[in-house]
Design a protein around this motif. Structure first.
Motif, short mmCIF file in Angstrom:
data_model
loop_
_atom_site.label_atom_id
_atom_site.label_comp_id
_atom_site.label_asym_id
_atom_site.label_seq_id
_atom_site.Cartn_x
_atom_site.Cartn_y
_atom_site.Cartn_z
N ARG A 113 0.84 -1.21 0.00
CA ARG A 113 0.00 0.00 0.00
C ARG A 113 0.88 1.26 0.00
NH1 ARG A 113 -3.53 -3.63 2.71
NH2 ARG A 113 -5.76 -3.09 2.56
N TRP A 114 1.85 1.27 0.89
CA TRP A 114 2.72 2.44 0.98
C TRP A 114 3.63 2.55 -0.24
CZ3 TRP A 114 1.70 6.31 3.97
CH2 TRP A 114 0.95 6.10 5.13
N SER B 44 -2.20 5.24 -4.75
CA SER B 44 -1.26 5.89 -5.67
C SER B 44 -1.79 7.26 -6.10
CB SER B 44 -0.99 5.00 -6.88
OG SER B 44 -2.17 4.71 -7.59
N ALA B 45 -3.10 7.37 -6.34
CA ALA B 45 -3.68 8.65 -6.72
C ALA B 45 -3.56 9.66 -5.59
CB ALA B 45 -5.14 8.47 -7.13
N GLY C 179 2.96 7.13 -6.48
CA GLY C 179 2.22 8.31 -6.89
C GLY C 179 2.93 9.59 -6.51
N LEU C 180 3.48 9.61 -5.30
CA LEU C 180 4.23 10.77 -4.82
C LEU C 180 5.44 11.04 -5.71
CD1 LEU C 180 4.07 12.61 -2.14
CD2 LEU C 180 5.97 11.21 -1.35
N TRP C 181 6.15 9.97 -6.03
CA TRP C 181 7.35 10.05 -6.86
C TRP C 181 7.01 10.46 -8.29
CZ3 TRP C 181 7.83 5.81 -10.48
CH2 TRP C 181 9.03 5.76 -11.17
N ALA D 268 1.72 15.13 -3.59
CA ALA D 268 2.87 15.74 -4.28
C ALA D 268 2.45 17.00 -5.03
CB ALA D 268 3.48 14.73 -5.25
N ALA D 269 1.29 16.97 -5.65
CA ALA D 269 0.79 18.14 -6.38
C ALA D 269 0.50 19.28 -5.41
CB ALA D 269 -0.46 17.78 -7.17
N GLY D 270 -0.06 18.94 -4.25
CA GLY D 270 -0.34 19.97 -3.26
C GLY D 270 0.92 20.65 -2.78
#
Length: 234
Positions: free
Chosen positions: A57-58, A147-148, A64-66, A154-156
């Motif tokens: 999960r992580w 992932s989303a 997604g963060l990457w 990351a976008a924030g």
């Protein structure tokens, strides 16, 4: 970078999906070893592979963060537009969630076979077909949402720095809790007394999971649509 043609197998970087498969293989072999040791020294009363799904999960969240945190700038710098990158990222996240969901389901099937070979009854299902119908759609959605949410966080941060984290992290946690509990995993909700599992319906859980995935992606698109990309001049 060619902005007109692209391959999901090489997005966002060549070898990324193969790396995920290799990580799964190593992780699964580790869990198999633990299962064998536990079955030899005691009683196996639950799915050890099921309890080992926390790290994947992580991993999905980190992917997604990457993806947005590291590759948005790189792809824009090499000629892609933000829109093209976000479109490709969306397709990639769907394919990535399906890949991880299939690998996790394969892990459950191999665990079922191991239990059967040693005379043990798998705690989640008596037949492998039941594992597939229950596990596959559940984990595809779980990995898709995690992932989303990673891309959203990351976008924030990229758009609003610390303020963005204060906004996107609570939204992300709420999205994950709703999805996990609607799909009857109670992965996070059990710690805060939150329970949607009483709905008892996989289709409803799937609908909530799809909605959570779309909400996280919509937030990512909104934040990245015209975000400044340092070092690119655009």
């Amino acid at each position: 970078m060619n902005t007109r043609t692209w391959s999901i197998a090489r997005f966002p970087q060549e070898g990324a999906n193969a790396f995920a498969v290799l990580l799964w293989l190593g992780y699964f072999l580790l869990i198999v070893g633990i299962t064998v040791v536990v079955s030899m020294t005691g009683t196996v009363g639950e799915s050890i592979w099921g309890n080992a799904t926390t790290l994947p999960r992580w991993f999905a969240w980190g992917t997604g963060l990457w993806l947005t945190g590291s590759y948005l700038r790189l792809h824009v710098a090499h000629g892609s537009t933000r829109r093209e990158f976000l479109q490709r990222s969306t397709v990639y996240l769907v394919a990535f969630a399906i890949l991880l969901g299939c690998l996790i389901t394969l892990g459950f099937l191999l665990e079922w076979a191991l239990y059967a070979a040693t005379g043990l009854r798998h705690p989640l299902a008596t037949e492998p077909a039941a594992l597939v119908t229950q596990i596959l759609p559940t984990y595809i959605l779980i990995f898709g949402v995690w992932s989303a949410v990673g891309t959203l966080v990351a976008a924030g941060y990229r758009r609003l720095a610390g303020t963005g984290l204060l906004i996107t992290i609570p939204v992300g946690v709420a999205t994950v809790v709703l999805t996990e509990d609607a799909l009857d995993t109670r992965y996070l909700g059990k710690w805060i007394g939150f329970d949607l599992s009483l709905i008892g319906s996989l289709p409803v859980g799937v609908a909530i999971g799809v909605a959570g995935f779309l909400v996280a992606l919509a937030g990512t698109w909104a934040l990245c649509r015209d975000v400044a990309v340092p070092g690119t001049g655009v």
